[in-house]
Design a protein around this motif. Sequence first.
Motif, PDB file in Angstrom:
ATOM      1  N   LEU A 194      23.345  62.440  83.797  1.00  0.00           N
ATOM      2  CA  LEU A 194      24.504  62.504  82.909  1.00  0.00           C
ATOM      3  C   LEU A 194      24.086  62.050  81.513  1.00  0.00           C
ATOM      4  CD1 LEU A 194      27.610  62.799  82.433  1.00  0.00           C
ATOM      5  CD2 LEU A 194      27.817  60.413  83.187  1.00  0.00           C
ATOM      6  N   GLN A 195      24.465  62.834  80.517  1.00  0.00           N
ATOM      7  CA  GLN A 195      24.146  62.485  79.132  1.00  0.00           C
ATOM      8  C   GLN A 195      25.372  62.689  78.260  1.00  0.00           C
ATOM      9  OE1 GLN A 195      21.009  64.828  77.178  1.00  0.00           O
ATOM     10  NE2 GLN A 195      20.292  62.952  76.182  1.00  0.00           N
ATOM     11  N   PHE A 196      25.636  61.684  77.414  1.00  0.00           N
ATOM     12  CA  PHE A 196      26.749  61.767  76.474  1.00  0.00           C
ATOM     13  C   PHE A 196      26.233  62.237  75.116  1.00  0.00           C
ATOM     14  CE2 PHE A 196      28.171  58.862  79.722  1.00  0.00           C
ATOM     15  CZ  PHE A 196      29.530  59.142  79.862  1.00  0.00           C
ATOM     16  N   VAL A 197      26.997  63.127  74.480  1.00  0.00           N
ATOM     17  CA  VAL A 197      26.652  63.665  73.168  1.00  0.00           C
ATOM     18  C   VAL A 197      27.660  63.144  72.147  1.00  0.00           C
ATOM     19  CG1 VAL A 197      26.248  65.751  71.816  1.00  0.00           C
ATOM     20  CG2 VAL A 197      25.744  65.741  74.284  1.00  0.00           C
ATOM     21  N   TYR A 198      27.133  62.584  71.054  1.00  0.00           N
ATOM     22  CA  TYR A 198      27.972  61.983  70.020  1.00  0.00           C
ATOM     23  C   TYR A 198      27.792  62.742  68.707  1.00  0.00           C
ATOM     24  CZ  TYR A 198      28.124  58.021  73.256  1.00  0.00           C
ATOM     25  OH  TYR A 198      28.307  57.226  74.357  1.00  0.00           O
ATOM     26  N   PRO A 199      28.869  62.970  67.951  1.00  0.00           N
ATOM     27  CA  PRO A 199      28.713  63.651  66.664  1.00  0.00           C
ATOM     28  C   PRO A 199      27.938  62.807  65.660  1.00  0.00           C
ATOM     29  CG  PRO A 199      30.963  62.877  66.949  1.00  0.00           C
ATOM     30  CD  PRO A 199      30.282  62.674  68.267  1.00  0.00           C
ATOM     31  N   LYS A 200      28.188  61.473  65.646  1.00  0.00           N
ATOM     32  CA  LYS A 200      27.482  60.547  64.758  1.00  0.00           C
ATOM     33  C   LYS A 200      27.455  59.169  65.411  1.00  0.00           C
ATOM     34  CE  LYS A 200      27.969  60.640  60.287  1.00  0.00           C
ATOM     35  NZ  LYS A 200      28.541  60.586  58.906  1.00  0.00           N
ATOM     36  N   GLU A 201      26.576  58.296  64.918  1.00  0.00           N
ATOM     37  CA  GLU A 201      26.551  56.910  65.380  1.00  0.00           C
ATOM     38  C   GLU A 201      27.909  56.275  65.112  1.00  0.00           C
ATOM     39  OE1 GLU A 201      24.376  55.113  66.930  1.00  0.00           O
ATOM     40  OE2 GLU A 201      22.434  56.126  66.715  1.00  0.00           O
ATOM     41  N   GLY A 202      28.412  55.523  66.071  1.00  0.00           N
ATOM     42  CA  GLY A 202      29.677  54.823  65.884  1.00  0.00           C
ATOM     43  C   GLY A 202      30.905  55.653  66.203  1.00  0.00           C
ATOM     44  N   LYS A 203      30.716  56.937  66.516  1.00  0.00           N
ATOM     45  CA  LYS A 203      31.836  57.809  66.873  1.00  0.00           C
ATOM     46  C   LYS A 203      31.939  57.930  68.395  1.00  0.00           C
ATOM     47  CE  LYS A 203      32.938  59.030  62.624  1.00  0.00           C
ATOM     48  NZ  LYS A 203      34.239  58.662  62.023  1.00  0.00           N
ATOM     49  N   GLU A 204      33.104  58.373  68.860  1.00  0.00           N
ATOM     50  CA  GLU A 204      33.257  58.619  70.282  1.00  0.00           C
ATOM     51  C   GLU A 204      32.474  59.868  70.696  1.00  0.00           C
ATOM     52  OE1 GLU A 204      37.354  58.964  71.287  1.00  0.00           O
ATOM     53  OE2 GLU A 204      37.828  56.875  70.827  1.00  0.00           O
ATOM     54  N   ALA A 205      32.017  59.874  71.943  1.00  0.00           N
ATOM     55  CA  ALA A 205      31.337  61.054  72.466  1.00  0.00           C
ATOM     56  C   ALA A 205      32.289  62.253  72.449  1.00  0.00           C
ATOM     57  CB  ALA A 205      30.857  60.796  73.889  1.00  0.00           C
ATOM     58  N   ASN A 206      31.740  63.428  72.146  1.00  0.00           N
ATOM     59  CA  ASN A 206      32.576  64.641  72.155  1.00  0.00           C
ATOM     60  C   ASN A 206      32.054  65.714  73.104  1.00  0.00           C
ATOM     61  OD1 ASN A 206      30.352  65.441  70.701  1.00  0.00           O
ATOM     62  ND2 ASN A 206      31.487  66.196  68.925  1.00  0.00           N
ATOM     63  N   ALA A 207      31.014  65.393  73.866  1.00  0.00           N
ATOM     64  CA  ALA A 207      30.527  66.323  74.893  1.00  0.00           C
ATOM     65  C   ALA A 207      29.766  65.534  75.946  1.00  0.00           C
ATOM     66  CB  ALA A 207      29.632  67.405  74.292  1.00  0.00           C
ATOM     67  N   ILE A 208      29.725  66.072  77.157  1.00  0.00           N
ATOM     68  CA  ILE A 208      28.903  65.520  78.231  1.00  0.00           C
ATOM     69  C   ILE A 208      28.077  66.631  78.842  1.00  0.00           C
ATOM     70  CG2 ILE A 208      30.359  63.536  78.823  1.00  0.00           C
ATOM     71  CD1 ILE A 208      31.534  65.284  81.116  1.00  0.00           C
ATOM     72  N   LEU A 209      26.878  66.284  79.254  1.00  0.00           N
ATOM     73  CA  LEU A 209      25.994  67.174  79.996  1.00  0.00           C
ATOM     74  C   LEU A 209      25.756  66.532  81.349  1.00  0.00           C
ATOM     75  CD1 LEU A 209      23.524  67.655  77.038  1.00  0.00           C
ATOM     76  CD2 LEU A 209      24.885  69.506  78.009  1.00  0.00           C
ATOM     77  N   VAL A 210      25.972  67.268  82.411  1.00  0.00           N
ATOM     78  CA  VAL A 210      25.821  66.705  83.755  1.00  0.00           C
ATOM     79  C   VAL A 210      25.113  67.705  84.659  1.00  0.00           C
ATOM     80  CG1 VAL A 210      28.139  67.472  84.451  1.00  0.00           C
ATOM     81  CG2 VAL A 210      27.026  65.608  85.701  1.00  0.00           C
ATOM     82  N   GLU A 211      24.211  67.178  85.470  1.00  0.00           N
ATOM     83  CA  GLU A 211      23.466  68.011  86.420  1.00  0.00           C
ATOM     84  C   GLU A 211      23.575  67.402  87.813  1.00  0.00           C
ATOM     85  OE1 GLU A 211      19.237  69.857  85.803  1.00  0.00           O
ATOM     86  OE2 GLU A 211      18.975  67.948  86.859  1.00  0.00           O
ATOM     87  N   GLY A 212      23.817  68.242  88.793  1.00  0.00           N
ATOM     88  CA  GLY A 212      23.911  67.792  90.171  1.00  0.00           C
ATOM     89  C   GLY A 212      23.010  68.596  91.075  1.00  0.00           C
ATOM     90  N   ILE A 213      22.761  68.049  92.272  1.00  0.00           N
ATOM     91  CA  ILE A 213      21.931  68.723  93.266  1.00  0.00           C
ATOM     92  C   ILE A 213      22.767  69.004  94.506  1.00  0.00           C
ATOM     93  CG2 ILE A 213      19.957  68.460  94.824  1.00  0.00           C
ATOM     94  CD1 ILE A 213      18.511  66.958  92.679  1.00  0.00           C
ATOM     95  N   LYS A 214      22.682  70.213  94.996  1.00  0.00           N
ATOM     96  CA  LYS A 214      23.416  70.609  96.203  1.00  0.00           C
ATOM     97  C   LYS A 214      22.942  69.756  97.382  1.00  0.00           C
ATOM     98  CE  LYS A 214      25.824  73.693  98.801  1.00  0.00           C
ATOM     99  NZ  LYS A 214      25.455  75.127  98.784  1.00  0.00           N
ATOM    100  N   ASP A 215      23.883  69.002  97.952  1.00  0.00           N
ATOM    101  CA  ASP A 215      23.612  68.116  99.080  1.00  0.00           C
ATOM    102  C   ASP A 215      22.568  67.049  98.750  1.00  0.00           C
ATOM    103  OD1 ASP A 215      25.451  69.393 100.773  1.00  0.00           O
ATOM    104  OD2 ASP A 215      23.976  70.911 101.332  1.00  0.00           O
TER     105      ASP A 215
END
Length: 247
Positions: A194-215
């Motif tokens: 899981l990774q959070f993406v922020y527009p700038k330092e000190g701002k709230e995250a505006n996107a997430i990247l998530v990867e999962g594995i089947k079972d």
Amino acid sequence: MLELKGDERLDYLLAERLRIIQSPSVFSFSLDAVLLSKFVRVPIQKGHLIDLCAGNGVIPLLLSTRTKGKITGVEIQERLFDMAQRSVEFNGLSEQINMVHGDIKDLPNKIGFRNFDVVTCNPPYFSTPSDEEINQNEHYAIARHEILCTLEDVVRVSSKLLRQGGKAAFVHRPGRLMDILSLMREYRLEPKRLQFVYPKEGKEANAILVEGIKDGSPDLKILPPLVVYNDKHEYNQEIRRILYGEE
């Protein structure tokens, strides 16, 4: 010879030696799609990959630079599918990338269960609003709102398409984090990165990247944050590397 329709234009695809058809009135890819294409882990030499809600084909095109595996892109909107298909042909990638025009909800029955090693999706982010609130441009409305598919549809179909041990990767909004994590577990896609993406330092995250594995077994890793802009509103070094190949 490539035929451009209406207000279409042929853009360079950032750091790659690729071109892509875009249209300001129909569809242009976002940074989210590029980040997802770089975030997901893919087999280098072989394998079968599929991108759901493919739009104009940006993720399949970018994935083709990272893997020699076969790539399928699925898009329900005929105009976007046509743009993607022509971009694939223009770049000479028809042997590697196969674009499919159809509804993702029908996919497992049409192309088979458990046939893919990797699934990616940059899905519609927003629940369907009232008629007054929704974007009047049909193409953008369908791409942004859960009109033709929901987040649950995306996760459920991804699980059905993946072989055991296969990877599913999504980009979404932080406000849907608990939804996406709970749905992934419900449909046997154990969240692993899981990774959070922020527009700038000190701002709230505006996107997430998530990867999962089947079972997969439970073991979620939180990656270092990805910050898009510096104080001068210029892309940070990591973003420049992703977009333009700059070191």
